[in-house]
Design a protein around this motif. Structure first.
Motif, mmCIF file in Angstrom:
data_model
loop_
_atom_site.group_PDB
_atom_site.id
_atom_site.type_symbol
_atom_site.label_atom_id
_atom_site.label_comp_id
_atom_site.label_asym_id
_atom_site.label_seq_id
_atom_site.Cartn_x
_atom_site.Cartn_y
_atom_site.Cartn_z
ATOM 1 N N MET A 1 0.848 -1.144 0.030
ATOM 2 C CA MET A 1 0.034 -0.034 -0.072
ATOM 3 C C MET A 1 0.935 1.450 0.028
ATOM 4 O O MET A 1 0.971 1.999 0.950
ATOM 5 N N ARG A 2 1.741 1.353 -1.330
ATOM 6 C CA ARG A 2 2.662 2.371 -1.167
ATOM 7 C C ARG A 2 2.375 3.607 -1.903
ATOM 8 O O ARG A 2 1.645 3.513 -2.767
ATOM 9 N N ALA B 1 7.989 7.823 2.076
ATOM 10 C CA ALA B 1 7.725 9.059 2.979
ATOM 11 C C ALA B 1 6.303 8.784 3.927
ATOM 12 O O ALA B 1 5.674 9.697 4.368
ATOM 13 N N GLU B 2 5.908 7.341 4.065
ATOM 14 C CA GLU B 2 4.999 7.070 4.988
ATOM 15 C C GLU B 2 5.253 6.294 5.980
ATOM 16 O O GLU B 2 6.233 5.442 5.806
ATOM 17 N N THR B 3 4.484 6.284 7.241
ATOM 18 C CA THR B 3 4.856 5.636 8.305
ATOM 19 C C THR B 3 3.612 5.017 9.105
ATOM 20 O O THR B 3 2.641 5.772 8.908
ATOM 21 N N THR B 4 3.742 4.045 9.911
ATOM 22 C CA THR B 4 2.316 3.887 10.626
ATOM 23 C C THR B 4 2.714 4.615 12.285
ATOM 24 O O THR B 4 1.924 4.515 12.943
ATOM 25 N N GLY C 1 12.303 -0.352 4.463
ATOM 26 C CA GLY C 1 11.864 -0.773 5.565
ATOM 27 C C GLY C 1 10.317 -1.310 5.334
ATOM 28 O O GLY C 1 9.765 -0.907 4.146
ATOM 29 N N CYS C 2 9.833 -2.162 6.333
ATOM 30 C CA CYS C 2 8.463 -2.493 6.037
ATOM 31 C C CYS C 2 7.906 -2.723 7.412
ATOM 32 O O CYS C 2 8.621 -2.511 8.413
ATOM 33 N N TYR C 3 6.705 -3.060 7.466
ATOM 34 C CA TYR C 3 5.938 -3.361 8.776
ATOM 35 C C TYR C 3 5.356 -4.684 8.953
ATOM 36 O O TYR C 3 4.789 -5.260 8.079
ATOM 37 N N ARG C 4 5.443 -4.978 10.259
ATOM 38 C CA ARG C 4 5.073 -6.358 10.705
ATOM 39 C C ARG C 4 3.828 -5.884 12.022
ATOM 40 O O ARG C 4 4.331 -4.733 12.569
ATOM 41 N N LEU C 5 3.144 -6.728 12.254
ATOM 42 C CA LEU C 5 2.422 -6.766 13.729
ATOM 43 C C LEU C 5 3.178 -6.828 14.550
ATOM 44 O O LEU C 5 4.035 -7.615 14.631
#
Lengths: 284, 124
Positions: free
Chosen positions: A214-215, A248-251, A267-271
């Motif tokens: 979801m970039r 340029a996005e972050t949680t 970088g990516c995101y995990r639970l």
């Protein structure tokens, strides 16, 4: 074409209400460049005429066309390269080991635009993981715009588009030249399910997903909408799944359930719980 | 500094590509056809990358790539064809001859940068 402040406000409100995408005042040029072709297509004289027509009519085809024009984003094959390297070298091998008994993988592109991202994923899977041939692999590609989805489904790209980020070896392996354009092979097209989905509405019938791309999408939304979308992503993601956002996005400050992990140059995101169970990954 | 060799018989295109590459931090050497390029490449340190037009007098781009790949000294030089030739069969010929990438003219600065990024990852 010049754009008055009141016309810009009308378009901004329309786009915000229907897609939750926020157009900053600095984006008047974008409204101008995206709406001028519609003005011409409808044989109107100006953007002002287009806005007057939308004001006078109930919400319908013209309004939808304008919203779609304002929400289509630039894209390219292997955009930013590194997320796809991490996907190929780390994420897919890891998920294949974790899913060895069920032999199924689901990857979701949440704003697929004209299709370069899902086709990139399909090419990577086909070329680097032939053993997935007898797995159930689903690449789900969604977008708000039905017009752009129709384009994506056809898989026809201009020379300028296939010049953008696509390795030549993959171009000759997976595309056929048709005059000045190139079409993706039927085999790749069949790997992808294209579907209309508005991220700010309900997401009916969505499957659980292993990897979410979801970039460069959240950047267009206001904070409450970003939070809402991330909460819905969290519910769809398998506990050991991965989420890719744009550079340029972050949680951060939006959803504490996600934790950023560094995979080589991306970088990516995990639970969070899943990331904590895997000390091999450096967090950043 | 990373050295790039730009081989094109069009002075305007050599100049344009040279400017793009210098902006990206490359040291640029220019040659106007394949033979000229082979001479220059043997004079100094081998370039990291050669950007090669196809249709040129004296020695065309494909012949240049074949000659380059016959000499083991230059086996690590990355080669990207940059050409108006856009048939898939020509791309296959170039890749078979030893080219690493292929960029079709006309191209944007973004397209050039993205291809260079691909090469840097594939041949890191």
């Amino acid at each position: 074409m010049s754009l008055s402040e009141t016309d810009f406000d009308y378009v901004r409100t329309l786009v915000k209400e229907r897609s939750a995408i926020v157009l900053e005042p600095s984006k008047t040029y974008l409204v101008d460049s995206r709406l001028t072709p519609i003005v011409r297509k409808l044989n109107l004289g100006s953007i002002s005429d287009l806005v007057a027509r939308m004001r006078s009519e109930r919400f319908g085809e013209v309004h939808r066309t304008v919203i779609e024009a304002m929400t289509t984003n630039e894209t390219s094959f292997f955009r930013d390269v590194h997320p796809f390297e991490a996907f190929r070298t780390k994420i897919v091998p890891e998920l294949m080991a974790a899913r060895a008994s069920e032999r199924a993988l689901t990857i979701w592109c949440g704003a697929c635009s004209s299709g370069q991202e899902p086709y990139t994923i399909a090419m990577l899977l086909r070329d680097s993981f032939p053993e997935l041939g007898n797995w159930r692999v689903q690449i789900l590609a969604t977008d708000l715009s039905t017009e752009i989805l129709d384009r994506a489904k056809r898989g026809v790209f201009s020379q300028l588009e296939v010049n953008r980020g696509l390795p030549a070896a993959m171009l000759v392996r997976h595309f056929t030249r048709q005059g000045l354009e190139w079409q993706v092979s039927e085999a790749l097209r069949n790997m992808i399910t294209f579907r209309e989905l508005n991220l700010i509405e309900a997401w009916p019938g969505m499957p659980r997903v292993d990897v979410v791309f979801m970039r460069n999408v959240l950047i267009y939304f206001d904070i409450p909408t970003k939070k809402d979308i991330l909460a819905k992503v969290r519910q769809l993601m398998r506990p050991d799944g991965y989420l890719f956002l744009g550079g340029a996005e972050t949680t951060m400050n939006l959803d504490d359930a996600f934790e950023r992990v560094q995979l080589d140059k991306t970088g990516c995101y995990r639970l969070r719980e899943a990331a904590e169970r895997r000390p091999g990954y450096a967090t950043a | 500094m990373v050295r790039a060799l730009v081989i094109d018989d069009s002075r305007a295109l050599r100049s344009l590509m040279g400017r793009m590459l210098r902006d990206l931090g490359f040291e640029v050497v220019e040659a106007c056809h394949g033979k000229d390029a082979l001479e220059r490449i043997r004079e100094g340190a081998p370039p990291t990358i050669a950007l090669v037009d196809w249709n040129m007098p004296e020695m065309n781009g494909l012949e240049f790539v074949r000659s380059l790949r016959q000499d083991d000294t230059f086996k690590d030089v990355l080669v990207m064809m940059v050409t108006t030739e856009t048939e898939a069969t020509q791309m296959v010929s170039a890749l078979d001859a030893g080219a690493n990438e292929y960029l079709m003219k006309p191209f944007t600065r973004e397209a050039l940068v993205e291809k260079l990024d691909l090469l840097s990852i594939e041949h890191a």
